[in-house]
Structures are given as structure tokens and as C-alpha cells.
Scaffold this motif. Structure first.
Motif, mmCIF file in Angstrom:
data_model
loop_
_atom_site.group_PDB
_atom_site.id
_atom_site.type_symbol
_atom_site.label_atom_id
_atom_site.label_comp_id
_atom_site.label_asym_id
_atom_site.label_seq_id
_atom_site.Cartn_x
_atom_site.Cartn_y
_atom_site.Cartn_z
ATOM 1 N N GLU A 86 99.167 -22.534 -24.590
ATOM 2 C CA GLU A 86 99.955 -21.560 -25.343
ATOM 3 C C GLU A 86 99.762 -21.825 -26.836
ATOM 4 N N HIS A 87 98.842 -21.112 -27.438
ATOM 5 C CA HIS A 87 98.554 -21.337 -28.858
ATOM 6 C C HIS A 87 99.543 -20.580 -29.720
ATOM 7 N N PRO A 88 100.081 -21.234 -30.757
ATOM 8 C CA PRO A 88 101.095 -20.579 -31.600
ATOM 9 C C PRO A 88 100.503 -19.420 -32.391
ATOM 10 N N THR A 89 101.314 -18.408 -32.575
ATOM 11 C CA THR A 89 100.907 -17.264 -33.387
ATOM 12 C C THR A 89 101.284 -17.517 -34.843
ATOM 13 N N ARG A 90 100.796 -16.650 -35.712
ATOM 14 C CA ARG A 90 101.147 -16.782 -37.124
ATOM 15 C C ARG A 90 102.646 -16.602 -37.332
ATOM 16 N N ARG A 91 103.238 -15.704 -36.576
ATOM 17 C CA ARG A 91 104.681 -15.478 -36.703
ATOM 18 C C ARG A 91 105.465 -16.713 -36.262
ATOM 19 N N GLN A 92 105.003 -17.380 -35.219
ATOM 20 C CA GLN A 92 105.692 -18.587 -34.780
ATOM 21 C C GLN A 92 105.587 -19.690 -35.826
ATOM 22 N N SER A 138 109.744 -15.108 -35.731
ATOM 23 C CA SER A 138 108.934 -15.612 -34.624
ATOM 24 C C SER A 138 109.071 -14.766 -33.373
ATOM 25 N N LYS A 189 107.410 -8.682 -32.398
ATOM 26 C CA LYS A 189 106.082 -8.419 -31.815
ATOM 27 C C LYS A 189 105.344 -7.419 -32.671
#
Length: 313
Positions: A130-136, A310, A313
């Protein structure tokens, strides 16, 4: 089809509000747990406090989840998973937290615990794909900024004057253990997923988790007693403190946290966990008779902003 989408959208909206409430209650209860744990220093040894807390919680859960004990073969088939979440969530995390409160300051505990979202994202990326997104990442930075503002009490230069001791290492290990625990809840093995999972409700699963965790907590408390020869100074306040930590931060908080982690994911739950220092500051202010300061409101806005950013969407 359009009506179905509207119904689904409404359901998700209600689900999101419910999940947000579930994720907000545990930090409030855990903030109270930190205050009680600090006040208990000198009256109850830290590892004994953790064992007594979860032993009492197990007794409270027994009438609700006893049916999970009726099939020993189902437990034996899943003992590795139950032992893992028990040792991580009941034994390691809580034992180290109480132990840290003896040797370090609450400001250091809060600072290190503020790294929880980072460890959640790292464990998810390294072990669960589960790779983090920029928002996370942006949300983690906003939440961390809010926590640091509370720790610094509005004076960021105060962070440079913090000195770390051995208790800080305990907190770091505890936070990492909590990250693995939360991911195990959200990504259980096949034997703990339908249709293989037994018919255990939340009380039964939490009871099993607590019983397995007491194996580690009990061993740690016994070693503490053998080394330090320290005992519990029983009085009315100690009994009241044990009742609180067993009911609120244990049964209620773990139930809400488990549901919230499954619905929102460990990474999202970690942002809500950063509300703990804000609640701790407010509870401390209430107990000491001090009014909240401006930075409490700003920190709350930053942490909530991190949750919102975070989750979008």
C-alpha cells in the motif's frame, strides 16, 4: 441505476460520519489513559498496571465473548495470528507506554507518538504493497505540524531544547508495534476472513486477543516484580484508575479502533490517533484549571485538516 447510486452515496456519507466518530473516541480515551498512567507512577508499577488493566478487561469481556472459547480447535488453528495481535496490541504497546511514562516526560511521549502516521504508511508500503499517495503524505505533514505546535506550546524554539532519554526508545518501539498491530487488523490472514473465519463477534475476538496478550503482559509483570520488588499501593484512587483504563481505553476504545481501522484503513486511522495530544492538553488543562490556549485551536485545525486532505479522493 441512478437511484441506486444516490442510495450508495448516502450510505457512504453516513458511513464516513460514523467512522469519523469511531476514530475520534479512542484518542479521547487514550488521552485520559496517558494522564492516569502518569498519575499512577509511584502507586502501581508500570508493567503491573498494564497486566491488571487487561486482566480486568478480560473479566469484563468474558460475559460478552465467552462463546468464542467454545471451540478450542478453531482457536488452535489461528493461534499464531491471535498471539501476534495480542502481544503487539495488548502486551508490547501498552507495556512500553506505561514504562515510558516512568522515565520520560509527557512532551517527549507525545512527540514520538506523533510519528504514528509515518510508521503506518511505511509498514503498509513495505509489507502490504500500500504505497502512500501525495494526499496522505500532505495530510501526515499537516497533522504532524499540529502535534508539534501543541508540544511546543506555541513556541517552536522549545522543540530544540528537548532532551531524549531511554523512555523515548520505549515509545518508539511501542509506536512501531502499534503500526503492525493495526495493519494485522486490516489485513488478516485467510483463516480470519470469510468464509473461513469462525463466527466470532467483536467481543469474542477482543477477548481472545486479550487472553493471548496477557501471556506477554503477565510474564513482563512477573519479571518486573522479581527485579524491582515493587508492589501495588492499593487505595480507592488506584481501584478507580484501574476501572477506567480497563473499561474506557481498553474495551470501548479497542472496539471503536478495530471497526474504524477495518472501515477506513490503518493509514487513515493514524491521522485520527494524532488527536490524542490535543485531547491530552485539554484534559490536563481541565484538571489543572488552566484555560486552553490559542495554539490548541490551531493545532486541532491542522490535525483535522490533515484528516480531510488525506481522505479526499
Amino acid at each position: 441505476m441512478l437511484e441506486l447510486r444516490r442510495v450508495d452515496a448516502g450510505l457512504m456519507s453516513r458511513l464516513s460520519a460514523r467512522t469519523a466518530l469511531l476514530m475520534t473516541l479512542p484518542p479521547l480515551l487514550w488521552a485520559g489513559n496517558a494522564v492516569v498512567g502518569r498519575l499512577a507512577v509511584g502507586s502501581v508499577p508500570p508493567l503491573a498496571l498494564n497486566f491488571l488493566r487487561w486482566a480486568l478487561a478480560a473479566l469484563l469481556l468474558l460475559p460478552l465473548g465467552w462463546h468464542a472459547l467454545r471451540d478450542p480447535s478453531a482457536i488452535a488453528k489461528r493461534w499464531k495470528y491471535l498471539l501476534a495481535i495480542g502481544l503487539l496490541g495488548v502486551g508490547t504497546y501498552n507495556s512500553l507506554q506505561y514504562l515510558a511514562l516512568v522515565t520520560t516526560t509527557p512532551i517527549n511521549v507525545t512527540l514520538i507518538a506523533a510519528s504514528t502516521p509515518v510508521w503506518m504508511l511505511m509498514v503498509g508500503a513495505l509489507f502490504h504493497g500500500e504505497h502512500p499517495t501525495r494526499r496522505q503524505i500532505a495530510g501526515a505533514l499537516l497533522s504532524l505540524a499540529g502535534v508539534l505546535l501543541v508540544i511546543a506550546r506555541g513556541d517552536l524554539q522549545a522543540l530544540a531544547r528537548i532532551h531524549f532519554v531511554i523512555g523515548d526508545l520505549y515509545v518508539l518501539v511501542a509506536v512501531i508495534a502499534w503500526a503492525f498491530y493495526s495493519w494485522l487488523l486490516a489485513r488478516p490472514p485467510a483463516t480470519m476472513q470469510p468464509p473461513q473465519r469462525p463466527d466470532w463477534d467483536w467481543a469474542g475476538l477482543l477477548l481472545l486477543q486479550t487472553l493471548f496478550g496477557l501471556l506477554g503482559a503477565g510474564a513482563a509483570a512477573a519479571a518486573e516484580a522479581a527485579i524491582t520488588h515493587a508492589g501495588v499501593q492499593w487505595n480507592g484512587w488506584v481501584v478507580a484508575a484501574l476501572l477506567y483504563v480497563a473499561i474506557g481505553p481498553s474495551v470501548i476504545a479497542y472496539r471503536c479502533w478495530g471497526v474504524g481501522v477495518v472501515q477506513a484503513g490503518p493509514a487513515m486511522a493514524a491521522f485520527f490517533a494524532n488527536l490524542t495530544p490535543v485531547f491530552a492538553a485539554l484534559l490536563s488543562a481541565a484538571l489543572l484549571g488552566e484555560a486552553p490556549r490559542w495554539y490548541h485551536a490551531v493545532a486541532f485545525a491542522l490535525i483535522v485538516g490533515g484528516i480531510v486532505v488525506s481522505s479526499r479522493k
